[in-house]
Scaffold this motif. Structure first.
Motif, short mmCIF file in Angstrom:
data_model
loop_
_atom_site.label_atom_id
_atom_site.label_comp_id
_atom_site.label_asym_id
_atom_site.label_seq_id
_atom_site.Cartn_x
_atom_site.Cartn_y
_atom_site.Cartn_z
N PHE A 44 0.84 -1.20 0.00
CA PHE A 44 0.00 0.00 0.00
C PHE A 44 0.88 1.25 0.00
O PHE A 44 1.98 1.23 0.55
N PRO A 45 0.37 2.35 -0.56
CA PRO A 45 1.12 3.61 -0.43
C PRO A 45 1.10 4.07 1.03
O PRO A 45 0.17 3.73 1.78
N PRO A 46 2.10 4.82 1.46
CA PRO A 46 2.12 5.31 2.84
C PRO A 46 0.81 6.04 3.18
O PRO A 46 0.31 6.83 2.39
N GLY A 47 0.27 5.71 4.34
CA GLY A 47 -0.95 6.36 4.82
C GLY A 47 -2.24 5.73 4.34
O GLY A 47 -3.32 6.08 4.84
N ALA A 48 -2.19 4.81 3.41
CA ALA A 48 -3.42 4.23 2.85
C ALA A 48 -4.25 3.46 3.88
O ALA A 48 -5.47 3.42 3.80
N LEU A 49 -3.59 2.88 4.86
CA LEU A 49 -4.32 2.09 5.86
C LEU A 49 -4.79 2.92 7.06
O LEU A 49 -5.50 2.41 7.92
N GLU A 50 -4.41 4.17 7.12
CA GLU A 50 -4.76 5.01 8.27
C GLU A 50 -6.26 5.18 8.44
O GLU A 50 -6.75 5.28 9.54
N GLY A 51 -7.02 5.21 7.36
CA GLY A 51 -8.46 5.43 7.47
C GLY A 51 -9.29 4.16 7.58
O GLY A 51 -10.52 4.22 7.56
N LEU A 52 -8.66 3.00 7.70
CA LEU A 52 -9.41 1.75 7.77
C LEU A 52 -10.08 1.64 9.14
O LEU A 52 -9.43 1.54 10.16
N ASN A 53 -11.42 1.67 9.12
CA ASN A 53 -12.19 1.60 10.37
C ASN A 53 -13.18 0.45 10.28
O ASN A 53 -13.18 -0.33 9.32
N ALA A 54 -14.05 0.35 11.28
CA ALA A 54 -15.01 -0.75 11.34
C ALA A 54 -15.93 -0.76 10.12
O ALA A 54 -16.24 -1.82 9.57
N ALA A 55 -16.37 0.42 9.67
CA ALA A 55 -17.27 0.49 8.51
C ALA A 55 -16.54 0.02 7.25
O ALA A 55 -17.12 -0.70 6.42
#
Length: 119
Positions: A44-55
């Motif tokens: 993944f590009p840097p920061g791509a997983l930062e917004g992964l939440n329950a929804a």
């Protein structure tokens, strides 16, 4: 009766040292095919997983289900640019189709049918 009692320990010990027996085979519509287990490596590009939440996870799981794919667990490196995910699915093609539908990358898919434990 004495013979039966004398044979019981042997029967129990033979089961303890027996390997996993193969699953019974069935054919036709009543046959249920066990899912295969896969290790998926993703970049993944840097920061791509930062917004992964329950929804977001629920959406991924819902899309995966359309392909018979189940996300079991994932591991990420320290900077969250690489993930190593365990999935259950009917085939590698199903894993790739689900990833494409979810818009997530797939670097490699490796079937991992054998479990080795440290004990």
């Amino acid at each position: 009766m004495k013979t039966l009692i004398a044979l019981l320990p042997t029967l129990f010990l033979s089961q303890a040292f027996a390997g996993d027996s193969p699953a019974p085979s069935a054919s036709g519509p009543e046959a249920i095919k066990a899912p295969h287990r896969y290790l998926i490596e993703r970049t993944f590009p840097p920061g791509a997983l930062e917004g992964l939440n329950a929804a977001g996870k629920a959406k991924i799981n819902s899309t995966n289900a359309k392909y018979g794919v189940r996300w079991v667990t994932s591991y990420a490196n320290a900077n969250k640019t690489k993930t190593y995910c365990i999935y259950e699915a009917p085939s590698e093609a199903a894993v790739r189709k689900a990833a494409d539908a979810n818009g997530i990358p797939v670097d490699t898919v490796t079937e991992v049918p054998v479990t080795l434990s440290p004990n």
